[in-house]
Every structure is written in structure tokens, then in C-alpha cells.
Enzyme design. Structure first.
Site, PDB file in Angstrom:
ATOM      1  N   ASP A 290      21.942  -3.346  88.652  1.00  0.00           N
ATOM      2  CA  ASP A 290      21.823  -3.232  87.194  1.00  0.00           C
ATOM      3  C   ASP A 290      22.048  -4.596  86.539  1.00  0.00           C
ATOM      4  OD1 ASP A 290      21.348  -0.508  87.298  1.00  0.00           O
ATOM      5  OD2 ASP A 290      23.466   0.028  87.069  1.00  0.00           O
TER       6      ASP A 290
ATOM      7  N   TYR B  81      30.744  -1.894  97.263  1.00  0.00           N
ATOM      8  CA  TYR B  81      30.900  -2.262  95.851  1.00  0.00           C
ATOM      9  C   TYR B  81      32.375  -2.274  95.460  1.00  0.00           C
ATOM     10  CZ  TYR B  81      25.922  -1.035  95.363  1.00  0.00           C
ATOM     11  OH  TYR B  81      24.557  -0.959  95.493  1.00  0.00           O
TER      12      TYR B  81
ATOM     13  N   ASP C  64      27.448   3.659  81.987  1.00  0.00           N
ATOM     14  CA  ASP C  64      28.276   2.457  82.123  1.00  0.00           C
ATOM     15  C   ASP C  64      28.715   2.003  80.730  1.00  0.00           C
ATOM     16  OD1 ASP C  64      26.143   1.082  80.966  1.00  0.00           O
ATOM     17  OD2 ASP C  64      25.470   0.186  82.844  1.00  0.00           O
TER      18      ASP C  64
ATOM     19  N   ARG D 124      27.598   4.079  88.964  1.00  0.00           N
ATOM     20  CA  ARG D 124      27.916   4.558  87.607  1.00  0.00           C
ATOM     21  C   ARG D 124      27.823   6.075  87.514  1.00  0.00           C
ATOM     22  NH1 ARG D 124      22.516   3.912  84.750  1.00  0.00           N
ATOM     23  NH2 ARG D 124      21.239   2.698  86.184  1.00  0.00           N
TER      24      ARG D 124
END
Length: 302
Positions: free
Chosen positions: A39, A67, A81, A176
């Protein structure tokens, strides 16, 4: 033309496509692709394939990823998000009441296979249209759940309303959405506040390069030092060298039998191998057909 894979650090504010576009300008070549979209506000590892290595994109994009995420409890947004429009929120005092044991239990419950509904703000196509394009028009459509796998979640810090965690997961997982779903289960809502992709396959964030660093290496003629060769990306496959008199077979992408190799090889049905000519040049990936007892090309890299 430059061939190989670069470990690029994607900085905030750029799409993955932006990174590719900038590198095309820096490296002065068009044949560039990436493995695994990030993203725009996310940062971290973005493996970028150059030249012949672009053929690797569909072969290696399924690699597991790690992550580092910060989840903000008590806030739901349309993008899932912190960049999105707030849809629902609860008082922070309510979030602070959540027992730590409950928090751990809910988060850890997501380890394993998980049917995840992708967010509207994503590049997935439904009936030929990208979801984010529909979302920007205020439209919401049904999205089929996709099976993903959360290999592990390690909670590294809790300072409510924020929870920091390390997530190892399969291809196609939206962190997310994971945060959003955890918030739903907790009854307070949640969104992802920060995201850093710390590793993809062999690539680690500590060794990743910014576009400025790549430009400096390219201008000084030292970029090769940081490139991973195409065949090295496939080193989980065994190596096969073709005898000189049979090399024309592989140059033309033809199948070959075990007798065409320099050394006797024993492979199981459908096993993939790296094929080299007699001079040691990497030619492509082949697969052994145990029924016909021949090796057939999967992808050529000449």
C-alpha cells in the site's frame, strides 16, 4: 540490459508501481517488475525484478512475507487503515477496559488458515473493475472470501489503544483487513496505523536499498554488487548441466531425456530443476515428466 533482482526499500507515499516507474528512469530500461504490492503508506521490502528476472514475478510472488504492524483499536475506517475516513469509533476509555488476556486470545485465534474478505480499497478486480475504483465512487460490492494463512503472530508491545505485532503470512494477506477483523471480534473496531514489510523470501529490510541509493550505485557502476542473479533466486531447484552435443535442444526450448545431461540425474515426477548449458549459462526451469521420462520446459530465461 540489467538482469537480476533488487531488494528495494519502498518509502511512504509511493505505490509499488511508482517505484517501478522511478527505477525505469534511473536504470534507463523498461523491463522491470515487482513481486508483491505494498500500500502507498506502507514501507519496507519490495523485491524488484530487472530484465530476464521479470519472468520470475509469477513464479516467486507466492513467497511468505513478514510484517511489523501497529493496530489502532477503537477506530474503523473505510480503507481499514489510518489514512481512511472514520466510519465508527469508541471512546478510548472503553478500549482500555479490554483485558490483556482477551486481546492475546483473539489475536492468536487468527493463526492458521483464515477466510479473509479483501477490502474495497484494493486492486482486486470484480467483474473487470478494480475494487478501489468502485470504492472511490461510493460503491460497495460483495467480495468472495479468499483463503489465506497466518503462519504466526507475535505481539511485541501493548500500549492501548495501540498494539504492535509481527505477522508472518501467506501471499494475498491484507494486514489492514486482519486488524479490522480483530477489532470486530474485540467489539471495539480497529484499523492498521502503520505497516512495515520486514522480509520477503531471502530479502530483509536491513539490506534493502532506497531509490536514491540505487541511483548512486548505478551511476558509480556498482549496482551489480547488490543484484541477485536470476538462477540464484531458484536455488531450491537442483542443478542440471546439458552435454555440449545436446545444447541445441535447450536453446530452442525443447524437451530432453536423462541421457542428454553431463551427470546422471534422478528426479521424481513433476520435480523442477535449473538447466544450464555446457558452458554454465543458465537456460531455464524444466520439469521432469516421470511417465514419459523426459524433462519439459516450464520457463525459459535465454
Amino acid at each position: 540490459m540489467i538482469d537480476g533482482v533488487l531488494n528495494v526499500y519502498k518509502e511512504p507515499g509511493y505505490t509499488s508501481f511508482d517505484v517501478v516507474a522511478k527505477l525505469r528512469g534511473v536504470l534507463k530500461q523498461k523491463k522491470i517488475g515487482h513481486m508483491g504490492t505494498l500500500d502507498p503508506e506502507a514501507v519496507g521490502v519490495l523485491p524488484v525484478c530487472l530484465g530476464k528476472a521479470t519472468k520470475l514475478c509469477d513464479m516467486l510472488s507466492a513467497q511468505d512475507k513478514v510484517y511489523k504492524a501497529t493496530m489502532l483499536l477503537g477506530v474503523e475506517t473505510d480503507t481499514q487503515d489510518a489514512t481512511g475516513t472514520v466510519l465508527n469509533s469508541v471512546e478510548e476509555s472503553e478500549v482500555l477496559k479490554i483485558p490483556e488476556t482477551t486481546l492475546f486470545q483473539v489475536i492468536k485465534s487468527y493463526i492458521g488458515d483464515y477466510d479473509q474478505v479483501p477490502p474495497m480499497y484494493s486492486a482486486i478486480k470484480i467483474n473487470g473493475q478494480k475494487l478501489y475504483e468502485l470504492a472511490r465512487k461510493g460503491k460497495t460490492v460483495d467480495r468472495p472470501a479468499r483463503r489465506v494463512k497466518i503462519i504466526d503472530i507475535t505481539i511485541t508491545n501493548i500500549e492501548l489503544p495501540r498494539v504492535e505485532m509481527i505477522v508472518k503470512c501467506s501471499k494475498g494477506t491484507y494486514i489492514r483487513t486482519l486488524c479490522h477483523d480483530i477489532g470486530k471480534d474485540l467489539g471495539c473496531g480497529a484499523c492498521m496505523e502503520k505497516l512495515l514489510r520486514s522480509s520477503v523470501e531471502r530479502f530483509d529490510v536491513e539490506e534493502s536499498l532506497t531509490i536514491d541509493q540505487i541511483k548512486e550505485l548505478f551511476d558509480s557502476g556498482r549496482l551489480q554488487e547488490k543484484l541477485v542473479p536470476v538462477d540464484e533466486m531458484l536455488n531450491e531447484y537442483s542443478k542440471c548441466v546439458i552435454a555440449k552435443e545436446n545444447s541445441k535442444l535447450i536453446y530452442n526450448g525443447n524437451k530432453f531425456g536423462p541421457s542428454a545431461t553431463l551427470l546422471k540425474m534422478n528426479h521424481s515426477h513433476n520435480q523442477k530443476i535449473r538447466v544450464y548449458d555446457y558452458e554454465g549459462n543458465f537456460v531455464g526451469v524444466y520439469k521432469y515428466d516421470g511417465e514419459d521420462k523426459v524433462y519439459k520446459p516450464v520457463k525459459m530465461f535465454l
